[in-house]
Motif scaffolding. Structure first.
Motif, mmCIF file in Angstrom:
data_model
loop_
_atom_site.group_PDB
_atom_site.id
_atom_site.type_symbol
_atom_site.label_atom_id
_atom_site.label_comp_id
_atom_site.label_asym_id
_atom_site.label_seq_id
_atom_site.Cartn_x
_atom_site.Cartn_y
_atom_site.Cartn_z
ATOM 1 N N ARG A 188 13.249 8.251 -5.340
ATOM 2 C CA ARG A 188 12.193 8.252 -4.336
ATOM 3 C C ARG A 188 11.476 6.903 -4.372
ATOM 4 O O ARG A 188 10.978 6.468 -5.401
ATOM 5 C CB ARG A 188 11.211 9.394 -4.616
ATOM 6 C CG ARG A 188 11.841 10.762 -4.559
ATOM 7 C CD ARG A 188 10.859 11.834 -4.984
ATOM 8 N NE ARG A 188 9.726 11.905 -4.080
ATOM 9 C CZ ARG A 188 8.686 12.723 -4.268
ATOM 10 N NH1 ARG A 188 8.650 13.511 -5.330
ATOM 11 N NH2 ARG A 188 7.707 12.744 -3.400
ATOM 12 N N GLN A 189 11.429 6.263 -3.214
ATOM 13 C CA GLN A 189 10.837 4.946 -3.116
ATOM 14 C C GLN A 189 9.370 5.075 -2.705
ATOM 15 O O GLN A 189 9.065 5.634 -1.656
ATOM 16 C CB GLN A 189 11.613 4.089 -2.097
ATOM 17 C CG GLN A 189 13.068 3.853 -2.471
ATOM 18 C CD GLN A 189 13.202 3.029 -3.739
ATOM 19 O OE1 GLN A 189 12.358 2.181 -4.034
ATOM 20 N NE2 GLN A 189 14.253 3.282 -4.498
ATOM 21 N N ILE A 190 8.468 4.597 -3.536
ATOM 22 C CA ILE A 190 7.043 4.590 -3.237
ATOM 23 C C ILE A 190 6.655 3.185 -2.794
ATOM 24 O O ILE A 190 6.920 2.213 -3.514
ATOM 25 C CB ILE A 190 6.207 5.001 -4.472
ATOM 26 C CG1 ILE A 190 6.696 6.350 -5.014
ATOM 27 C CG2 ILE A 190 4.733 5.086 -4.108
ATOM 28 C CD1 ILE A 190 6.542 7.497 -4.065
ATOM 29 N N PRO A 191 6.050 3.028 -1.624
ATOM 30 C CA PRO A 191 5.673 1.687 -1.153
ATOM 31 C C PRO A 191 4.707 1.010 -2.125
ATOM 32 O O PRO A 191 3.907 1.657 -2.809
ATOM 33 C CB PRO A 191 5.009 1.962 0.205
ATOM 34 C CG PRO A 191 5.544 3.294 0.633
ATOM 35 C CD PRO A 191 5.758 4.072 -0.626
ATOM 36 N N GLY A 192 4.785 -0.321 -2.158
ATOM 37 C CA GLY A 192 3.916 -1.067 -3.064
ATOM 38 C C GLY A 192 2.447 -0.916 -2.734
ATOM 39 O O GLY A 192 1.605 -0.910 -3.635
ATOM 40 N N GLY A 193 2.112 -0.789 -1.451
ATOM 41 C CA GLY A 193 0.714 -0.608 -1.079
ATOM 42 C C GLY A 193 0.132 0.677 -1.624
ATOM 43 O O GLY A 193 -1.038 0.722 -2.044
ATOM 44 N N SER A 203 -7.941 10.752 2.420
ATOM 45 C CA SER A 203 -6.536 10.336 2.478
ATOM 46 C C SER A 203 -6.452 8.955 3.106
ATOM 47 O O SER A 203 -6.963 8.758 4.222
ATOM 48 C CB SER A 203 -5.709 11.340 3.296
ATOM 49 O OG SER A 203 -5.807 12.646 2.749
ATOM 50 N N ILE A 204 -5.855 8.019 2.404
ATOM 51 C CA ILE A 204 -5.635 6.671 2.918
ATOM 52 C C ILE A 204 -4.150 6.532 3.213
ATOM 53 O O ILE A 204 -3.319 6.485 2.301
ATOM 54 C CB ILE A 204 -6.101 5.599 1.911
ATOM 55 C CG1 ILE A 204 -7.552 5.831 1.519
ATOM 56 C CG2 ILE A 204 -5.926 4.214 2.508
ATOM 57 C CD1 ILE A 204 -7.743 6.671 0.271
ATOM 58 N N ARG A 205 -3.815 6.474 4.489
ATOM 59 C CA ARG A 205 -2.426 6.488 4.917
ATOM 60 C C ARG A 205 -1.903 5.070 5.133
ATOM 61 O O ARG A 205 -2.568 4.247 5.746
ATOM 62 C CB ARG A 205 -2.287 7.307 6.203
ATOM 63 C CG ARG A 205 -2.716 8.766 6.021
ATOM 64 C CD ARG A 205 -2.657 9.540 7.306
ATOM 65 N NE ARG A 205 -3.057 10.944 7.099
ATOM 66 C CZ ARG A 205 -3.173 11.843 8.077
ATOM 67 N NH1 ARG A 205 -2.914 11.477 9.336
ATOM 68 N NH2 ARG A 205 -3.541 13.079 7.790
ATOM 69 N N ASN A 206 -0.710 4.831 4.600
ATOM 70 C CA ASN A 206 -0.045 3.528 4.708
ATOM 71 C C ASN A 206 -0.975 2.379 4.293
ATOM 72 O O ASN A 206 -1.208 1.446 5.065
ATOM 73 C CB ASN A 206 0.448 3.313 6.140
ATOM 74 C CG ASN A 206 1.423 4.386 6.581
ATOM 75 O OD1 ASN A 206 2.305 4.775 5.835
ATOM 76 N ND2 ASN A 206 1.250 4.866 7.808
ATOM 77 N N PRO A 207 -1.518 2.428 3.088
ATOM 78 C CA PRO A 207 -2.459 1.383 2.668
ATOM 79 C C PRO A 207 -1.758 0.067 2.378
ATOM 80 O O PRO A 207 -0.573 0.030 2.017
ATOM 81 C CB PRO A 207 -3.076 1.979 1.393
ATOM 82 C CG PRO A 207 -2.004 2.860 0.836
ATOM 83 C CD PRO A 207 -1.289 3.436 2.020
ATOM 84 N N ASP A 208 -2.518 -0.996 2.513
ATOM 85 C CA ASP A 208 -2.040 -2.336 2.176
ATOM 86 C C ASP A 208 -3.228 -3.109 1.632
ATOM 87 O O ASP A 208 -4.211 -3.332 2.344
ATOM 88 C CB ASP A 208 -1.454 -3.041 3.399
ATOM 89 C CG ASP A 208 -0.823 -4.379 3.034
ATOM 90 O OD1 ASP A 208 -0.599 -4.623 1.834
ATOM 91 O OD2 ASP A 208 -0.562 -5.176 3.963
ATOM 92 N N CYS A 209 -3.162 -3.500 0.364
ATOM 93 C CA CYS A 209 -4.299 -4.127 -0.306
ATOM 94 C C CYS A 209 -4.003 -5.593 -0.598
ATOM 95 O O CYS A 209 -2.846 -5.997 -0.754
ATOM 96 C CB CYS A 209 -4.626 -3.403 -1.618
ATOM 97 S SG CYS A 209 -5.008 -1.645 -1.404
#
Length: 277
Positions: A108-113, A256-262
């Motif tokens: 399962r691939q978890i996005p880096g964000g 819920s923070i959806r598709n986050p990018d920090c």
């Protein structure tokens, strides 16, 4: 000289053996018996299909299930004396056989964000997570901060407890460095509310979500157009509402923070968080 005697009519007629009648009766009875057995026998198509698919996997076949309706069935053994039953026309109604080996092979691939934001929140709210005042979870698409009702609100009230305000402000500091849609949802148990201020659990859950939203956008560190408040009432429980402990777990507020990018990623290895199913 005497004339020849006439032969009797049945002199040359072959006589049927007596045992043949008994044998014929026995053969008919046996045939009837096996026909009855066959008529009572029922073939379980579902069990047969599961067995066939299991054998296909064991023999290394990659074409186990036909995804499209009407596809040709998989033939495992070909013989002149054995015929496999045809698949049911209602194939889509039958439970699918899942090749678990293929699922285990694909991680399962978890996005880096998602990992980045979850790591920042855990580092910032480590003490609160340890005390069960809140919980940080994540999946492939979002990070969820779950506040318990006991730590955040008084029973039947939508006003945030004063001691929770600094914690929410620290959440705002972390979220201000990240982008992503923020959904604040309030949840209750299935016990009808007895209050003159709120008409139902829908009113109470929505009011609690709005209270948290006000704190998130109060200092304008999080753009208001990225935040949504939602009242869920008792429609999405975490557990069955059959015990006081389960009902307490269902009374909560989630951010819920959806598709986050920090910005400025931080190390995210060994995150002490729970992966959502």
């Amino acid at each position: 000289m005497q004339p020849a005697r006439p032969l009797k009519k049945n002199a040359h007629k072959k006589r049927t053996p007596d045992w043949i009648v008994t044998f014929a009766d026995l053969a008919v009875l046996l045939l009837t018996f096996f026909i009855l057995l066959l008529s009572f026998a029922e073939m379980d198509a579902e069990k047969y299909r599961a067995m066939a698919n299991s054998m296909a996997l064991a023999f290394g076949s990659s074409n186990v299930l036909a995804e499209d309706i009407g596809g040709s069935p998989l033939t495992l053994i070909e013989a002149d004396t054995v015929s496999l039953p045809e698949p049911s026309e209602t194939w889509q109604d039958q439970p699918e056989f899942i090749d678990e080996r293929a699922e285990r092979a694909e991680a399962r691939q978890i996005p880096g964000g998602v990992l980045d934001l979850a790591g920042r929140l855990i580092q910032e709210l480590e003490a609160e997570v340890a005390s069960d005042a809140l919980l940080v979870n994540y999946d492939e698409d979002q990070v969820i901060i779950r506040f318990s009702e006991e730590a955040t609100f008084r029973s039947g009230d939508a006003a945030i407890k004063p001691e929770m305000i600094p914690i929410i402000e620290r959440v705002v500091q972390v979220l201000s460095a990240c982008t992503g849609d923020v959904v604040v949802s309030g949840h209750t148990d299935d016990v009808p509310i007895a209050s003159g201020r709120y008409r139902s659990n829908w009113d109470l859950s929505a009011a609690r979500a709005v209270s948290v939203v006000h704190e998130l956008v109060l200092n304008r560190q999080i753009p208001a157009d990225q935040v949504v408040a939602a009242g869920r009432a008792e429609t999405r429980p975490l557990a069955t509402n059959d015990t006081p402990e389960n009902r307490a777990a269902n009374r909560r507020v989630e951010i819920s923070i959806r598709n986050p990018d920090c910005d400025e990623a931080v190390p995210t290895r060994d995150l002490p968080v729970e992966i959502l199913p």
